[in-house]
Design a protein around this motif. Sequence first.
Motif, PDB file in Angstrom:
ATOM      1  N   THR A  21       0.674  -1.341  -0.029  1.00 61.16           N
ATOM      2  CA  THR A  21       0.218   0.031  -0.045  1.00 61.16           C
ATOM      3  C   THR A  21       0.946   1.348   0.045  1.00 61.16           C
ATOM      4  O   THR A  21       1.738   1.409   0.838  1.00 61.16           O
ATOM      5  N   THR A  22       0.564   2.259  -0.997  1.00 55.45           N
ATOM      6  CA  THR A  22       1.496   3.485  -1.074  1.00 55.45           C
ATOM      7  C   THR A  22       0.485   4.476  -1.119  1.00 55.45           C
ATOM      8  O   THR A  22      -0.410   4.513  -1.751  1.00 55.45           O
ATOM      9  N   LEU A  23       0.891   5.625  -0.496  1.00 54.59           N
ATOM     10  CA  LEU A  23       0.213   6.911  -0.588  1.00 54.59           C
ATOM     11  C   LEU A  23       0.780   7.564  -1.628  1.00 54.59           C
ATOM     12  O   LEU A  23       1.995   8.005  -1.731  1.00 54.59           O
ATOM     13  N   LEU A  24       0.086   8.066  -2.606  1.00 58.44           N
ATOM     14  CA  LEU A  24       0.412   8.993  -3.808  1.00 58.44           C
ATOM     15  C   LEU A  24      -0.260  10.373  -3.803  1.00 58.44           C
ATOM     16  O   LEU A  24      -1.178  10.553  -3.218  1.00 58.44           O
ATOM     17  N   VAL A  25       0.618  11.344  -4.257  1.00 57.43           N
ATOM     18  CA  VAL A  25       0.293  12.666  -4.115  1.00 57.43           C
ATOM     19  C   VAL A  25       0.541  13.209  -5.552  1.00 57.43           C
ATOM     20  O   VAL A  25       1.243  13.100  -6.420  1.00 57.43           O
ATOM     21  N   ARG A  26      -0.676  14.099  -5.695  1.00 47.75           N
ATOM     22  CA  ARG A  26      -0.549  14.794  -7.223  1.00 47.75           C
ATOM     23  C   ARG A  26       0.400  15.876  -7.116  1.00 47.75           C
ATOM     24  O   ARG A  26       0.551  16.639  -6.341  1.00 47.75           O
ATOM     25  N   LYS A  27       1.543  15.815  -7.928  1.00 48.83           N
ATOM     26  CA  LYS A  27       2.620  16.413  -8.118  1.00 48.83           C
ATOM     27  C   LYS A  27       2.403  18.013  -8.274  1.00 48.83           C
ATOM     28  O   LYS A  27       2.857  18.952  -7.733  1.00 48.83           O
ATOM     29  N   ASP A  28       0.966  18.355  -8.995  1.00 48.63           N
ATOM     30  CA  ASP A  28       0.524  19.714  -9.294  1.00 48.63           C
ATOM     31  C   ASP A  28      -0.346  20.253  -8.422  1.00 48.63           C
ATOM     32  O   ASP A  28      -0.778  21.358  -8.241  1.00 48.63           O
ATOM     33  N   ARG A  29      -0.844  19.269  -7.336  1.00 48.11           N
ATOM     34  CA  ARG A  29      -2.014  19.747  -6.449  1.00 48.11           C
ATOM     35  C   ARG A  29      -1.493  18.807  -5.070  1.00 48.11           C
ATOM     36  O   ARG A  29      -2.057  17.785  -4.819  1.00 48.11           O
ATOM     37  N   ILE A  30      -0.351  19.248  -4.475  1.00 48.10           N
ATOM     38  CA  ILE A  30       0.127  18.370  -3.400  1.00 48.10           C
ATOM     39  C   ILE A  30      -0.883  18.104  -2.166  1.00 48.10           C
ATOM     40  O   ILE A  30      -0.664  17.258  -1.244  1.00 48.10           O
ATOM     41  N   ALA A  31      -2.088  18.601  -2.267  1.00 50.43           N
ATOM     42  CA  ALA A  31      -2.988  18.451  -1.067  1.00 50.43           C
ATOM     43  C   ALA A  31      -3.911  17.269  -1.652  1.00 50.43           C
ATOM     44  O   ALA A  31      -4.719  16.908  -0.694  1.00 50.43           O
ATOM     45  N   ASP A  44       8.102   0.132   9.423  1.00 48.17           N
ATOM     46  CA  ASP A  44       7.284   0.096  10.514  1.00 48.17           C
ATOM     47  C   ASP A  44       6.659   1.565  11.113  1.00 48.17           C
ATOM     48  O   ASP A  44       5.613   1.383  11.445  1.00 48.17           O
ATOM     49  N   ALA A  45       7.215   2.504  10.912  1.00 49.21           N
ATOM     50  CA  ALA A  45       6.924   3.817  11.238  1.00 49.21           C
ATOM     51  C   ALA A  45       7.756   4.960  10.949  1.00 49.21           C
ATOM     52  O   ALA A  45       8.933   4.632  10.783  1.00 49.21           O
ATOM     53  N   PHE A  46       6.778   6.091  10.510  1.00 48.74           N
ATOM     54  CA  PHE A  46       7.385   7.108   9.892  1.00 48.74           C
ATOM     55  C   PHE A  46       6.846   8.547  10.287  1.00 48.74           C
ATOM     56  O   PHE A  46       5.487   8.446  10.662  1.00 48.74           O
ATOM     57  N   SER A  47       7.526   9.558  10.304  1.00 47.69           N
ATOM     58  CA  SER A  47       6.908  10.673  10.752  1.00 47.69           C
ATOM     59  C   SER A  47       6.388  11.432   9.671  1.00 47.69           C
ATOM     60  O   SER A  47       6.490  11.207   8.504  1.00 47.69           O
ATOM     61  N   LEU A  48       5.267  12.388  10.066  1.00 48.86           N
ATOM     62  CA  LEU A  48       4.778  13.097   9.059  1.00 48.86           C
ATOM     63  C   LEU A  48       4.649  14.800   9.608  1.00 48.86           C
ATOM     64  O   LEU A  48       4.135  15.030  10.643  1.00 48.86           O
ATOM     65  N   THR A  49       5.521  15.541   8.986  1.00 43.74           N
ATOM     66  CA  THR A  49       5.573  17.148   9.477  1.00 43.74           C
ATOM     67  C   THR A  49       5.582  17.818   8.241  1.00 43.74           C
ATOM     68  O   THR A  49       5.456  17.495   7.191  1.00 43.74           O
ATOM     69  N   ALA A  50       5.650  19.316   8.663  1.00 42.31           N
ATOM     70  CA  ALA A  50       5.467  20.194   7.633  1.00 42.31           C
ATOM     71  C   ALA A  50       6.957  19.879   6.581  1.00 42.31           C
ATOM     72  O   ALA A  50       6.846  20.275   5.511  1.00 42.31           O
ATOM     73  N   ASN A  51       8.006  19.430   7.314  1.00 46.79           N
ATOM     74  CA  ASN A  51       9.055  19.240   6.246  1.00 46.79           C
ATOM     75  C   ASN A  51       8.611  18.272   4.991  1.00 46.79           C
ATOM     76  O   ASN A  51       9.202  18.480   4.246  1.00 46.79           O
ATOM     77  N   ALA A  82      -4.335  11.799   7.895  1.00 46.04           N
ATOM     78  CA  ALA A  82      -3.194  12.505   8.417  1.00 46.04           C
ATOM     79  C   ALA A  82      -2.549  13.290   7.544  1.00 46.04           C
ATOM     80  O   ALA A  82      -2.363  14.804   7.799  1.00 46.04           O
ATOM     81  N   TYR A  83      -2.255  12.591   6.290  1.00 48.51           N
ATOM     82  CA  TYR A  83      -1.434  13.638   5.216  1.00 48.51           C
ATOM     83  C   TYR A  83      -2.461  14.842   4.920  1.00 48.51           C
ATOM     84  O   TYR A  83      -1.723  15.974   4.592  1.00 48.51           O
TER      85      TYR A  83
END
Length: 362
Positions: free
Chosen positions: A4-14, A36-43, A342-343
């Motif tokens: 399972t992968t989360l994909l993001v539109r390159k031209d509309r990242i929301a 196993d675990a990863f962070s999600l931040t403004a970075n 969360a994303y």
Amino acid sequence: MSNTTLLVRKDRIADARLDESEDPALSAGEIRVRVDAFSLTANNITYAAFGDAMHYWRFFAAPQEGWGIVPVWGFATVVQSLHPGVAVGERLYGYWPMARHAVLRPDRLDEGGFLDATPHRRELPVTYNHYARSSRDPFYTPDSEDAQSVLRPLATTAWLIDDFLAEQGFFGARAVLMSSASSKTAYSTAFHLRRRQGIERIGFTSPANRAFCESLGCYDRVLAYEELPRLDATLPCVYVDFAGNADFRARLHGHFPDLKYSCAVGGTHVSALGGGSGLPGPRPTLFFAPAQAQKRQKEWGAADFGKRLVEGWNALRDRATDPARPWLRVQHHDGPDAVLAAYRRMAAGDTDPAFGHVLSLR
């Protein structure tokens, strides 16, 4: 195995969605890890915002044109290995796709870790291609995995910003102005800057996040963005931009006719991003942390550089996770739907700066 992968539109990242696929078979010399675990931040939102300009989309190839995979930092476990130097069960810290599994091709192994030699990554910065074996990692303690996932990459960038500015004598400035002061990279930078004599740390934030920024104690002053005119226009200062807000950047450049330096770091204000051409004063210069790291490794040697970096990390970790007055409280988001939600909240800026988010697609 399915992935399972989360994909993001390159031209509309929301705009993000989940993708299901079958894992590819391994080739000789490759390993498969369970993320196993990863962070999600403004970075990570910055990675997406600068995905083309800074090649962040190139690390992990998306299966569909126009979509990208946002890189994240965290921990993984080796679940399959066709490499004689990497054992099943090894725990690794590093740069991962937002996915359940990932495939690496270890190269240049030593006791501390290895580089990923997957062909499309060979020309990308070494900093992002290195994977640390937790069993020999000087940063690692079992009880600090959440803090490492959230703060370690940001703390490294912050430490390098402080080092770069100090190396340049702060360009003759007496104050460092920081946007998005509630962001973890910004307040980590302010934390490291506290040891610099004669340098005032001034943070800009939204009214909603002002109390949080003031509670940290790492800024000498905290102002709302609309309070910029309150600052003395003759104050010799440098601007470190974590927000990427084009309008505020233009107002700040216009307010300080003798701005000493303008440093572009992040893009937390996704809806307000813009270029820096045509501004009065110094042209904004993108800060690329791996370049400063490589410079210092050559000058100091890898061992001394690593020792200083770990010392900086330990100091920040201890302060941020102080049980009596923590700067960081961790929230976990487990499962694909929770990760997607969360994303979307992070991309929309709908987050509380007091919390760090640790995710898992498992």
